[in-house]
Design an enzyme around this catalytic site. Structure first.
Site, mmCIF file in Angstrom:
data_model
loop_
_atom_site.group_PDB
_atom_site.id
_atom_site.type_symbol
_atom_site.label_atom_id
_atom_site.label_comp_id
_atom_site.label_asym_id
_atom_site.label_seq_id
_atom_site.Cartn_x
_atom_site.Cartn_y
_atom_site.Cartn_z
ATOM 1 N N TYR A 20 51.555 25.639 97.329
ATOM 2 C CA TYR A 20 50.188 25.176 97.058
ATOM 3 C C TYR A 20 50.185 24.069 96.016
ATOM 4 O O TYR A 20 49.182 23.372 95.843
ATOM 5 C CB TYR A 20 49.291 26.354 96.614
ATOM 6 C CG TYR A 20 49.117 26.572 95.133
ATOM 7 C CD1 TYR A 20 50.092 27.181 94.360
ATOM 8 C CD2 TYR A 20 47.945 26.178 94.488
ATOM 9 C CE1 TYR A 20 49.918 27.394 93.005
ATOM 10 C CE2 TYR A 20 47.758 26.382 93.121
ATOM 11 C CZ TYR A 20 48.754 26.994 92.382
ATOM 12 O OH TYR A 20 48.576 27.193 91.028
ATOM 13 N N ARG A 21 51.315 23.847 95.360
ATOM 14 C CA ARG A 21 51.373 22.928 94.223
ATOM 15 C C ARG A 21 52.843 22.811 93.885
ATOM 16 O O ARG A 21 53.583 23.779 94.029
ATOM 17 C CB ARG A 21 50.614 23.611 93.085
ATOM 18 C CG ARG A 21 50.248 22.834 91.869
ATOM 19 C CD ARG A 21 49.364 23.752 91.026
ATOM 20 N NE ARG A 21 49.130 23.218 89.708
ATOM 21 C CZ ARG A 21 48.602 23.911 88.710
ATOM 22 N NH1 ARG A 21 48.258 25.178 88.887
ATOM 23 N NH2 ARG A 21 48.391 23.356 87.544
ATOM 24 N N HIS A 66 60.964 25.028 82.527
ATOM 25 C CA HIS A 66 60.790 25.831 83.732
ATOM 26 C C HIS A 66 60.179 25.053 84.890
ATOM 27 O O HIS A 66 59.592 23.994 84.712
ATOM 28 C CB HIS A 66 60.005 27.114 83.456
ATOM 29 C CG HIS A 66 58.554 26.900 83.245
ATOM 30 N ND1 HIS A 66 57.654 27.921 83.174
ATOM 31 C CD2 HIS A 66 57.841 25.778 83.107
ATOM 32 C CE1 HIS A 66 56.453 27.434 82.991
ATOM 33 N NE2 HIS A 66 56.530 26.148 82.958
ATOM 34 N N ASP A 112 46.571 31.160 82.436
ATOM 35 C CA ASP A 112 47.336 31.982 81.491
ATOM 36 C C ASP A 112 47.586 31.269 80.174
ATOM 37 O O ASP A 112 47.708 31.912 79.134
ATOM 38 C CB ASP A 112 48.679 32.378 82.113
ATOM 39 C CG ASP A 112 48.551 33.648 82.935
ATOM 40 O OD1 ASP A 112 47.669 34.459 82.619
ATOM 41 O OD2 ASP A 112 49.325 33.819 83.883
ATOM 42 N N TYR A 126 55.015 21.808 86.548
ATOM 43 C CA TYR A 126 54.644 21.012 87.723
ATOM 44 C C TYR A 126 54.778 19.514 87.463
ATOM 45 O O TYR A 126 54.287 18.709 88.252
ATOM 46 C CB TYR A 126 53.207 21.333 88.149
ATOM 47 C CG TYR A 126 53.012 22.738 88.663
ATOM 48 C CD1 TYR A 126 53.656 23.181 89.817
ATOM 49 C CD2 TYR A 126 52.171 23.629 87.999
ATOM 50 C CE1 TYR A 126 53.473 24.476 90.288
ATOM 51 C CE2 TYR A 126 51.980 24.927 88.473
ATOM 52 C CZ TYR A 126 52.631 25.341 89.607
ATOM 53 O OH TYR A 126 52.438 26.620 90.081
HETATM 54 C C1 LIG Z 1 53.726 29.980 80.927
HETATM 55 C C2 LIG Z 1 52.812 29.173 81.804
HETATM 56 C C3 LIG Z 1 51.789 29.797 82.475
HETATM 57 C C4 LIG Z 1 50.923 29.048 83.293
HETATM 58 N N1 LIG Z 1 49.903 29.708 83.923
HETATM 59 C C5 LIG Z 1 49.065 29.010 84.722
HETATM 60 C C6 LIG Z 1 47.972 29.664 85.348
HETATM 61 O O1 LIG Z 1 47.732 30.852 85.138
HETATM 62 N N2 LIG Z 1 47.180 28.935 86.165
HETATM 63 C C7 LIG Z 1 47.394 27.609 86.376
HETATM 64 O O2 LIG Z 1 46.624 26.987 87.110
HETATM 65 N N3 LIG Z 1 48.413 26.972 85.789
HETATM 66 C C8 LIG Z 1 49.259 27.622 84.963
HETATM 67 N N4 LIG Z 1 50.283 26.959 84.340
HETATM 68 C C9 LIG Z 1 50.544 25.553 84.661
HETATM 69 C C10 LIG Z 1 49.878 24.529 83.724
HETATM 70 O O3 LIG Z 1 50.326 24.705 82.408
HETATM 71 C C11 LIG Z 1 48.353 24.609 83.731
HETATM 72 O O4 LIG Z 1 47.862 24.476 85.047
HETATM 73 C C12 LIG Z 1 47.698 23.554 82.849
HETATM 74 O O5 LIG Z 1 46.327 23.860 82.712
HETATM 75 C C13 LIG Z 1 47.801 22.162 83.453
HETATM 76 O O6 LIG Z 1 47.763 21.217 82.417
HETATM 77 P P1 LIG Z 1 46.606 20.159 82.243
HETATM 78 O O7 LIG Z 1 45.339 20.888 82.375
HETATM 79 O O8 LIG Z 1 46.869 19.376 81.000
HETATM 80 O O9 LIG Z 1 46.842 19.294 83.551
HETATM 81 P P2 LIG Z 1 46.982 17.747 83.686
HETATM 82 O O10 LIG Z 1 48.389 17.357 83.531
HETATM 83 O O11 LIG Z 1 45.951 17.054 82.885
HETATM 84 O O12 LIG Z 1 46.531 17.628 85.195
HETATM 85 C C14 LIG Z 1 47.290 18.086 86.270
HETATM 86 C C15 LIG Z 1 47.449 16.967 87.299
HETATM 87 O O13 LIG Z 1 46.167 16.666 87.852
HETATM 88 C C16 LIG Z 1 45.977 15.268 87.943
HETATM 89 N N5 LIG Z 1 44.851 14.898 87.097
HETATM 90 C C17 LIG Z 1 44.595 15.335 85.837
HETATM 91 N N6 LIG Z 1 43.486 14.782 85.362
HETATM 92 C C18 LIG Z 1 43.018 13.980 86.335
HETATM 93 C C19 LIG Z 1 41.882 13.146 86.454
HETATM 94 N N7 LIG Z 1 41.025 13.023 85.455
HETATM 95 N N8 LIG Z 1 41.706 12.453 87.591
HETATM 96 C C20 LIG Z 1 42.586 12.568 88.613
HETATM 97 N N9 LIG Z 1 43.680 13.361 88.571
HETATM 98 C C21 LIG Z 1 43.885 14.049 87.446
HETATM 99 C C22 LIG Z 1 47.217 14.584 87.451
HETATM 100 O O14 LIG Z 1 47.988 14.188 88.554
HETATM 101 C C23 LIG Z 1 47.954 15.663 86.676
HETATM 102 O O15 LIG Z 1 49.346 15.574 86.851
HETATM 103 C C24 LIG Z 1 51.130 27.660 83.470
HETATM 104 C C25 LIG Z 1 52.162 27.042 82.773
HETATM 105 C C26 LIG Z 1 52.978 27.782 81.933
HETATM 106 C C27 LIG Z 1 54.050 27.060 81.175
#
Ligand SMILES: Cc1cc2nc3c(=O)[nH]c(=O)nc-3n(C[C@H](O)[C@H](O)[C@H](O)COP(=O)(O)OP(=O)(O)OC[C@H]3O[C@@H](n4cnc5c(N)ncnc54)[C@H](O)[C@@H]3O)c2cc1C
Length: 467
Positions: free
Chosen positions: A391-392, A310, A67, A7
């Site tokens: 949704y995203r 991906h 996941d 994403y």
């Molecule tokens: C194989 C695979 C499986 C996955 N499965 C899932 C799954 O089951 N469910 C799922 O939800 N996702 C999934 N993902 C997607 C993703 O990897 C996860 O959602 C992951 O938890 C997001 O990374 P993060 O928590 O570091 O997000 P971040 O990058 O920290 O946050 C996401 C976005 O939210 C905003 N944000 C973050 N922190 C803040 C803040 N403090 N204040 C304001 N805005 C903020 C930013 O714009 C940021 O780009 C998957 C990815 C892969 C590669």
């Protein structure tokens, strides 16, 4: 933490932006309240860190992890991510925010806005979500209106659990499977948001590359999937349903009978438990995820192609056979047109499902990158024309997806822009996030639309410089 893989990762939308790494030092677990079954965390707390702290304190509580467990509890929830215990809707299970607004002011939402006695946090900050007056938390999710620096999350008291899978032999039973899931989900017989995957994922989750199954260029033929699946534990099947039930042994047993009975309407449906499958089978990793244990196993299927990167395509589709089939037909046809394997993972709730497609491509190949982007664009446009919206999405497609939500002469975007301009008059915070551009950027050609997505991938630039 910037692990939003699929994403957009850590990439800012506008060149020259300053990236704020909240993951590195704002990583404190501020509180775990065992009685209230809740926690208060900073943005840099990963699922692994929260899980390990709960284990260290020997508390009978579960976290809910997506996941992949390497991301931020707060970041995932604020991006409205999902997990797989009964607490899987992360934003719905958050309770209370603390936010730095673009003007530097600090805001607490919910009960946190009522000062606690003697200067302490209000004791119900993590107990009641809306408090008094408009419920403002939602505008800080998937937005650029503020930086969330604290978030409360509810934790699930640990309980008995039983994961299982159900296989279905025929591809064409797809709409019937969705029809069978709906009442089970609406009646809350299903314990969590189950996943429905195609058998191609059985091959991919072995962590072997596609070349181990198919050496010619182009998508792997259905017949080849069939041949290899017949040598795997689940056999030559089509769709695989991954579910988990919760409670004591007697209640799980009665839930499983109900579920087996409902799916018996589909010829050849077969239920298997983890004990029926070898230890390396993917179901064992679902046992962990669905009982709040973070893992990284899900990354295995990214070995599918060399240099894999991906993109997620994630439309919201009613949990209804005909809608599911309509979206599936579009997705199948367009994957064939652009020459990609279709790797679907559907997260199915009672009224809607996230039909998640994982486009896995070789990031060293300019041609594959361009085709992946074109496939995304065409899927977004075609499904939106039928009434289904994402949704995203990845930041490259944010403008395009935002424009699909155009009801009432773009009333929603005009509303978002009004809030953006009021809260961030200088337009400094994450311009363009979720397609919301501050006044100073609007109408100046910053949006990425049409084939500009592919041009951006080629490094040809993604917008005008600010005058
Ligand atoms: C194989 C695979 C499986 C996955 N499965 C899932 C799954 O089951 N469910 C799922 O939800 N996702 C999934 N993902 C997607 C993703 O990897 C996860 O959602 C992951 O938890 C997001 O990374 P993060 O928590 O570091 O997000 P971040 O990058 O920290 O946050 C996401 C976005 O939210 C905003 N944000 C973050 N922190 C803040 C803040 N403090 N204040 C304001 N805005 C903020 C930013 O714009 C940021 O780009 C998957 C990815 C892969 C590669």
């Amino acid at each position: 933490m910037g692990r939003n893989i699929g994403y957009g990762g850590t990439a800012p939308r506008v060149p020259g932006s300053v990236v704020i790494d909240l993951g590195r030092r704002m990583n404190r677990i501020l509180n775990i309240d065992a009685e209230n079954a809740s926690c208060l965390v900073e943005p840099g707390v990963s699922y692994f860190a929260l899980y390990e702290e709960i284990q260290r304190q020997k508390l009978p509580l579960w976290i809910d992890t997506p996941d992949v467990g390497g991301g931020s509890v707060l970041g995932n929830a604020i991006d409205r991510g999902v997990g797989y215990t009964p607490y899987g809707d992360h934003f719905a299970n958050h309770c209370g925010l603390e936010i730095v607004l673009p003007n530097g002011e600090l805001l607490r939402t919910g009960m946190g806005s009522l000062p606690g006695k003697d200067g302490v946090d209000n004791p119900t900050w993590q107990s009641f979500q809306p408090a008094y007056g408009p419920y403002s938390d939602g505008i800080f999710s998937q937005s650029n209106f503020g930086i969330v620096v604290r978030m409360g999350m509810w934790l699930m008291p640990e309980t008995g659990h039983q994961s299982y899978l159900i296989t279905f032999p025929r591809d064409e039973d797809f709409p019937a499977i969705i029809e069978a899931i709906r009442p089970l989900a609406q009646q809350r017989v299903l314990g969590n948001i189950p996943q429905l995957r195609h058998v191609i994922q059985e091959l991919a989750t072995t962590a072997q590359p596609k070349s181990a199954f198919h050496s010619s260029p182009g998508p792997i033929p259905r017949e080849t999937i069939r041949q290899h699946a017949s040598c795997l534990p689940v056999g030559d099947v089509s769709w695989v349903f991954y579910g988990t039930q919760y409670g004591d042994a007697a209640s799980i047993s009665s839930q499983l009978s109900l579920i087996e009975g409902a799916f018996a309407a589909i010829p050849g449906a077969k239920l298997r438990l983890p004990s029926d499958l070898p230890p390396e089978h993917y179901l064992h990793s679902r046992v962990s995820v669905c009982s709040g244990v973070p893992v990284l196993r899900e990354l295995d299927w990214l070995n599918w192609v060399p240099n894999a990167a991906h993109l997620f395509f994630s439309p919201i589709v009613p949990t209804r056979g005909r809608d599911a089939q309509a979206v599936h037909d579009i997705v199948v046809r367009l994957h064939a047109k652009y020459g990609f394997d279709l790797l679907p993972t559907l997260c199915v709730a009672g009224r809607e499902m996230h039909y998640i497609v994982n486009i896995v491509y070789d990031r060293a190949s300019v041609d594959e990158k361009r085709r992946a982007a074109a496939l995304m664009r065409e899927m977004i446009a075609e499904t939106a024309a039928e009434g289904y919206g994402e949704y995203r999405t990845h930041i490259l497609f944010a403008d395009m997806v935002a424009r699909t939500y155009s009801w009432g002469d773009n009333a929603l975007m005009r509303f978002n822009e009004t809030i953006k301009d009021a809260l961030d008059p200088n337009g400094i915070l994450a311009p363009g996030r979720n397609g919301i551009w501050p006044k100073r950027f609007r109408g100046k050609g910053w949006e990425i639309l049409g084939t500009e997505v592919e041009d951006a991938l080629d490094g040809k630039g993604i917008g005008p410089s600010l005058s």
